[in-house]
Design a protein around this motif. Structure first.
Motif, PDB file in Angstrom:
ATOM      1  N   GLY A   1      -4.262   0.611  -1.167  1.00  0.00           N
ATOM      2  CA  GLY A   1      -3.865  -0.201  -1.305  1.00  0.00           C
ATOM      3  C   GLY A   1      -4.214  -1.481  -1.034  1.00  0.00           C
ATOM      4  N   PRO A   2      -4.006  -2.493  -0.905  1.00  0.00           N
ATOM      5  CA  PRO A   2      -4.021  -4.109  -0.955  1.00  0.00           C
ATOM      6  C   PRO A   2      -4.197  -4.278   0.755  1.00  0.00           C
ATOM      7  CG  PRO A   2      -2.883  -3.389  -2.961  1.00  0.00           C
ATOM      8  CD  PRO A   2      -3.040  -2.629  -2.288  1.00  0.00           C
ATOM      9  N   ALA A   3      -3.419  -3.335   1.677  1.00  0.00           N
ATOM     10  CA  ALA A   3      -3.161  -3.863   2.703  1.00  0.00           C
ATOM     11  C   ALA A   3      -4.605  -3.448   2.886  1.00  0.00           C
ATOM     12  CB  ALA A   3      -2.073  -2.638   3.685  1.00  0.00           C
ATOM     13  N   ILE A   4      -5.476  -2.659   2.998  1.00  0.00           N
ATOM     14  CA  ILE A   4      -6.272  -2.010   3.539  1.00  0.00           C
ATOM     15  C   ILE A   4      -7.528  -2.933   2.974  1.00  0.00           C
ATOM     16  CG2 ILE A   4      -5.531  -0.355   4.016  1.00  0.00           C
ATOM     17  CD1 ILE A   4      -7.564   1.106   2.219  1.00  0.00           C
TER      18      ILE A   4
ATOM     19  N   GLY B   1       0.888  -1.462   0.056  1.00  0.00           N
ATOM     20  CA  GLY B   1       0.026   0.252  -0.261  1.00  0.00           C
ATOM     21  C   GLY B   1       0.695   1.009  -0.057  1.00  0.00           C
ATOM     22  N   MET B   2       0.134   2.438   0.336  1.00  0.00           N
ATOM     23  CA  MET B   2       1.055   3.552   0.755  1.00  0.00           C
ATOM     24  C   MET B   2       0.456   4.525   1.062  1.00  0.00           C
ATOM     25  SD  MET B   2      -0.477   5.894  -3.040  1.00  0.00           S
ATOM     26  CE  MET B   2      -0.064   7.306  -2.552  1.00  0.00           C
ATOM     27  N   LEU B   3       0.565   5.638   1.943  1.00  0.00           N
ATOM     28  CA  LEU B   3       0.038   6.778   2.852  1.00  0.00           C
ATOM     29  C   LEU B   3       0.072   7.682   1.324  1.00  0.00           C
ATOM     30  CD1 LEU B   3       1.788   6.384   6.289  1.00  0.00           C
ATOM     31  CD2 LEU B   3       0.034   5.294   5.568  1.00  0.00           C
ATOM     32  N   ASN B   4      -1.126   8.416   1.827  1.00  0.00           N
ATOM     33  CA  ASN B   4      -0.876   9.380   1.259  1.00  0.00           C
ATOM     34  C   ASN B   4      -1.632  10.729   2.423  1.00  0.00           C
ATOM     35  OD1 ASN B   4      -3.835  11.849   0.840  1.00  0.00           O
ATOM     36  ND2 ASN B   4      -3.817   8.872   0.962  1.00  0.00           N
ATOM     37  N   SER B   5      -0.412  12.227   2.442  1.00  0.00           N
ATOM     38  CA  SER B   5      -0.855  12.997   3.240  1.00  0.00           C
ATOM     39  C   SER B   5      -1.387  14.343   2.036  1.00  0.00           C
ATOM     40  CB  SER B   5       0.178  12.903   4.254  1.00  0.00           C
ATOM     41  OG  SER B   5       0.169  13.966   4.923  1.00  0.00           O
ATOM     42  N   ILE B   6      -2.351  14.210   1.329  1.00  0.00           N
ATOM     43  CA  ILE B   6      -2.409  15.285   0.485  1.00  0.00           C
ATOM     44  C   ILE B   6      -3.147  16.781   1.057  1.00  0.00           C
ATOM     45  CG2 ILE B   6      -3.677  15.901  -1.938  1.00  0.00           C
ATOM     46  CD1 ILE B   6      -1.159  14.068  -2.122  1.00  0.00           C
ATOM     47  N   GLY B   7      -3.848  16.770   1.820  1.00  0.00           N
ATOM     48  CA  GLY B   7      -4.450  17.800   2.416  1.00  0.00           C
ATOM     49  C   GLY B   7      -5.121  18.549   1.970  1.00  0.00           C
TER      50      GLY B   7
ATOM     51  N   LEU C   1     -17.601   3.651   1.208  1.00  0.00           N
ATOM     52  CA  LEU C   1     -17.307   3.073   2.185  1.00  0.00           C
ATOM     53  C   LEU C   1     -15.374   1.949   1.209  1.00  0.00           C
ATOM     54  CD1 LEU C   1     -20.233   1.177   3.890  1.00  0.00           C
ATOM     55  CD2 LEU C   1     -19.102   2.616   4.763  1.00  0.00           C
ATOM     56  N   ILE C   2     -14.962   2.880   1.477  1.00  0.00           N
ATOM     57  CA  ILE C   2     -14.475   3.540   3.302  1.00  0.00           C
ATOM     58  C   ILE C   2     -13.168   4.634   2.620  1.00  0.00           C
ATOM     59  CG2 ILE C   2     -14.305   1.323   4.455  1.00  0.00           C
ATOM     60  CD1 ILE C   2     -11.050   0.882   4.272  1.00  0.00           C
ATOM     61  N   ASN C   3     -13.279   5.270   3.155  1.00  0.00           N
ATOM     62  CA  ASN C   3     -11.888   6.140   2.555  1.00  0.00           C
ATOM     63  C   ASN C   3     -11.185   5.546   3.815  1.00  0.00           C
ATOM     64  OD1 ASN C   3     -10.353   9.007   2.688  1.00  0.00           O
ATOM     65  ND2 ASN C   3     -11.806   9.714   3.182  1.00  0.00           N
ATOM     66  N   THR C   4      -9.123   6.024   3.291  1.00  0.00           N
ATOM     67  CA  THR C   4      -8.111   5.753   3.818  1.00  0.00           C
ATOM     68  C   THR C   4      -8.090   4.994   5.136  1.00  0.00           C
ATOM     69  OG1 THR C   4      -7.032   7.838   3.515  1.00  0.00           O
ATOM     70  CG2 THR C   4      -6.827   6.755   1.886  1.00  0.00           C
ATOM     71  N   VAL C   5      -6.579   4.433   5.759  1.00  0.00           N
ATOM     72  CA  VAL C   5      -7.510   4.433   7.574  1.00  0.00           C
ATOM     73  C   VAL C   5      -5.895   4.976   8.065  1.00  0.00           C
ATOM     74  CG1 VAL C   5      -6.308   2.234   8.535  1.00  0.00           C
ATOM     75  CG2 VAL C   5      -7.963   2.158   6.749  1.00  0.00           C
ATOM     76  N   LEU C   6      -5.841   6.138   8.382  1.00  0.00           N
ATOM     77  CA  LEU C   6      -4.691   6.310   9.464  1.00  0.00           C
ATOM     78  C   LEU C   6      -4.183   5.751   9.994  1.00  0.00           C
ATOM     79  CD1 LEU C   6      -4.426   9.910   9.964  1.00  0.00           C
ATOM     80  CD2 LEU C   6      -5.149   9.436  12.294  1.00  0.00           C
ATOM     81  N   GLY C   7      -2.183   6.726   9.339  1.00  0.00           N
ATOM     82  CA  GLY C   7      -1.312   5.840   9.642  1.00  0.00           C
ATOM     83  C   GLY C   7      -0.514   6.850   9.532  1.00  0.00           C
ATOM     84  N   MET C   8       0.418   6.474   9.961  1.00  0.00           N
ATOM     85  CA  MET C   8       2.119   6.910   9.771  1.00  0.00           C
ATOM     86  C   MET C   8       3.251   6.208   8.730  1.00  0.00           C
ATOM     87  SD  MET C   8       3.489   8.960  13.795  1.00  0.00           S
ATOM     88  CE  MET C   8       3.904  10.430  13.758  1.00  0.00           C
ATOM     89  N   VAL C   9       4.329   6.557   8.618  1.00  0.00           N
ATOM     90  CA  VAL C   9       5.368   6.399   8.707  1.00  0.00           C
ATOM     91  C   VAL C   9       6.817   6.869   9.622  1.00  0.00           C
ATOM     92  CG1 VAL C   9       7.518   6.083   7.264  1.00  0.00           C
ATOM     93  CG2 VAL C   9       5.404   5.095   6.767  1.00  0.00           C
ATOM     94  N   ILE C  10       8.326   6.289  10.103  1.00  0.00           N
ATOM     95  CA  ILE C  10       9.089   7.081  10.715  1.00  0.00           C
ATOM     96  C   ILE C  10      10.444   6.749   9.415  1.00  0.00           C
ATOM     97  CG2 ILE C  10      10.398   7.662  12.923  1.00  0.00           C
ATOM     98  CD1 ILE C  10       7.972   8.577  14.242  1.00  0.00           C
ATOM     99  N   ASN C  11      10.904   8.328   9.543  1.00  0.00           N
ATOM    100  CA  ASN C  11      12.042   8.632   8.340  1.00  0.00           C
ATOM    101  C   ASN C  11      12.928   7.025   9.381  1.00  0.00           C
ATOM    102  OD1 ASN C  11      14.925   8.808   7.380  1.00  0.00           O
ATOM    103  ND2 ASN C  11      13.765   9.684   6.357  1.00  0.00           N
ATOM    104  N   LEU C  12      13.413   7.017   9.117  1.00  0.00           N
ATOM    105  CA  LEU C  12      15.151   5.917  10.884  1.00  0.00           C
ATOM    106  C   LEU C  12      16.395   6.685  10.190  1.00  0.00           C
ATOM    107  CD1 LEU C  12      14.758   2.178  10.279  1.00  0.00           C
ATOM    108  CD2 LEU C  12      12.955   4.293  12.118  1.00  0.00           C
ATOM    109  N   ASP C  13      15.950   7.753   9.178  1.00  0.00           N
ATOM    110  CA  ASP C  13      17.694   8.503   8.897  1.00  0.00           C
ATOM    111  C   ASP C  13      17.229   9.536   9.894  1.00  0.00           C
ATOM    112  OD1 ASP C  13      18.802   6.374   7.396  1.00  0.00           O
ATOM    113  OD2 ASP C  13      17.116   7.789   5.458  1.00  0.00           O
TER     114      ASP C  13
END
Ligand code: RRO
Length: 313
Positions: free
Chosen positions: A223-226, A70-76, A196-208
Motif C-alpha cells: 500500500g501507499p506506506a511503501i 497500507g495493509m499486512l498480508n500473510s497468505i503464505g 521491484l519491490i515485494n512487500t516489506v516484512l512487518g508485524m501487528v500486535i493485537n492489544l486485546d
C-alpha cells in the motif's frame, strides 16, 4: 497534445506490451475476478499469483491486517500448484487475449527449475516473474533474495532451463542492506529484468489478545506506506543498471504514483493493493498516466522511463 496520441506501449526485455499498467502478483489471483470490471486485454499484462509446484493451503488465519496507509498480508503462497494452474488459468487468460506473466515460487533451487521446465512447454506466456522474495515463509533462509549467492543460484537454474525463450524477471525484496548487489547477482546469473519491490516484512500486535494479530505472526506490508521505498529501490537499481528493464510496484494507486515509479526507472508498473478497494484502479491509473505524460510533453512512455536520472540528478 491530445493524450490519445501518447504511445503508452512498453517492453520488458524481449516482451512487448500494448499498455504499461499490470496487475501485481498475488492481488488479482489469475485475473478472473477483475475480468467482470474491464477487459483484461486492456492492461499491460496479468501477473499471476506466485505458484508453487504442489497445491498449497498457505498460512493460518488471520491473514490480513489493516495498517496506516497500507495493509499486512500473510497468505503464505496459497495456490493450486503449477499443473492445475497451467491447465486451467493460463488457457483462460489467453482466451481473454490477456498477456500473461507467470510468477513462480519454490522452496528450493530445484523447485524453481522444475517450475520453469513446466512453463517452458506452455505456449503464450509473455514472461516469468521469479519470486525469490516472498516474506511469508517459514524462515529467512527461504527468502532467496535476501542473499546474493542464493539469488544467483535460483536465477541461474531457471535461466538454464528457459534458455533465451521467455524473459525472466527476478522479484526482489527491499528488506536488504544493499538491493543493488542483489540485483547485480540476479542480472549476472541471467535475469533479463527485475520486479521491484515485494512487500516489506512487518508485524501487528493485537492489544486485546496481546499476541501477534496474524496467524503467521509476521506479514508483508503493502500500500501507499511503501511507495517511497519502491521509488528508492527502483531509482538505485536503475542508476546501477540503466539497461535492465524494471517492472515497478509498491503502493501505486493513481497515475501520479505510477509516473513517479516510471521516472525513477520502471518500464511498467503493477497495481496491487489499490485494486482491493477499487477493482477498476488499474484502468484509472492507466488513463491518468496517459494524461500526465501528455501534459508533460511526452509523446511516448519510453521517453519518461528513468527521466529522473537525466541531467545529473
Ligand atoms: O503468498 C504470500 O503470502 C505473499 C507472497 Br508469495 C509474496 O511474494 N509477497 C507477499 O506479500 N505475500
Amino acid at each position: 497534445m491530445s493524450n490519445s496520441s501518447v504511445d503508452i506501449s512498453t517492453t520488458l526485455a524481449s516482451a512487448w506490451f500494448p499498455a504499461p499498467i499490470f496487475t501485481a502478483s498475488g492481488c488479482a489471483s489469475s485475473g478472473k475476478e477483475l475480468a467482470q470490471f474491464f477487459p483484461l486485454k486492456d492492461i499491460g499484462a496479468v501477473v499471476t499469483k506466485s505458484v508453487m509446484n504442489k497445491p498449497r493451503h498457505g498460512r493460518p488465519t488471520p491473514r490480513m491486517a489493516e495498517t496506516p496507509s497500507g495493509m499486512l498480508n500473510s497468505i503464505g503462497l496459497q495456490g493450486p500448484g503449477i499443473d492445475a494452474f497451467l491447465a486451467n488459468d493460463v488457457p483462460w487468460l489467453l482466451s481473454q487475449n490477456a498477456r500473461v506473466i507467470v510468477s513462480i515460487a519454490g522452496e528450493t533451487v530445484d523447485e524453481y527449475a522444475v517450475l520453469a521446465r513446466k512453463i517452458r512447454s506452455t505456449a503464450g506466456i509473455s514472461a516469468i516473474e521469479v519470486n525469490i522474495s516472498c516474506p511469508n515463509v517459514e524462515n529467512r533462509g527461504m527468502v532467496f533474495a535476501a542473499d546474493c549467492d542464493t539469488t544467483a543460484r535460483v536465477i541461474d537454474g531457471v535461466r538454464k532451463v528457459i534458455g533465451g525463450e521467455i524473459p525472466i524477471l527476478a522479484k526482489l525484496t527491499p528488506d536488504v542492506t544493499d538491493i543493488v548487489s542483489v540485483a547485480r547477482s540476479a542480472v549476472d546469473a541471467g535475469a533479463d529484468g527485475l520486479a521491484l519491490i515485494n512487500t516489506v516484512l512487518g508485524m501487528v500486535i493485537n492489544l486485546d489478545t496481546m499476541k501477534p494479530h496474524l496467524g503467521g505472526r509476521t506479514g508483508g506490508l503493502s500500500g501507499p506506506a511503501i511507495r517511497p521505498v519502491a521509488v528508492r529501490a527502483i531509482y538505485q537499481v536503475r542508476d546501477a543498471f540503466p539497461q535492465i528493464p524494471i517492472l515497478g510496484m509498491g503502493g501505486v494507486a493513481s497515475g501520479r504514483d505510477a509516473l513517479e515509479l516510471i521516472l525513477a526507472g520502471a518500464s511498467g508498473v503493477s497495481v496491487g493493493t489499490a485494486s482491493f478497494g477499487n477493482p477498476t484502479a488499474i484502468i484509472s491509473v492507466q488513463n491518468e498516466l496517459r494524461e500526465l505524460l501528455a501534459q508533460r510533453g511526452f509523446t511516448a512512455l519510453s521517453q519518461a522511463v528513468g527521466y529522473a536520472h537525466r541531467n545529473g540528478n
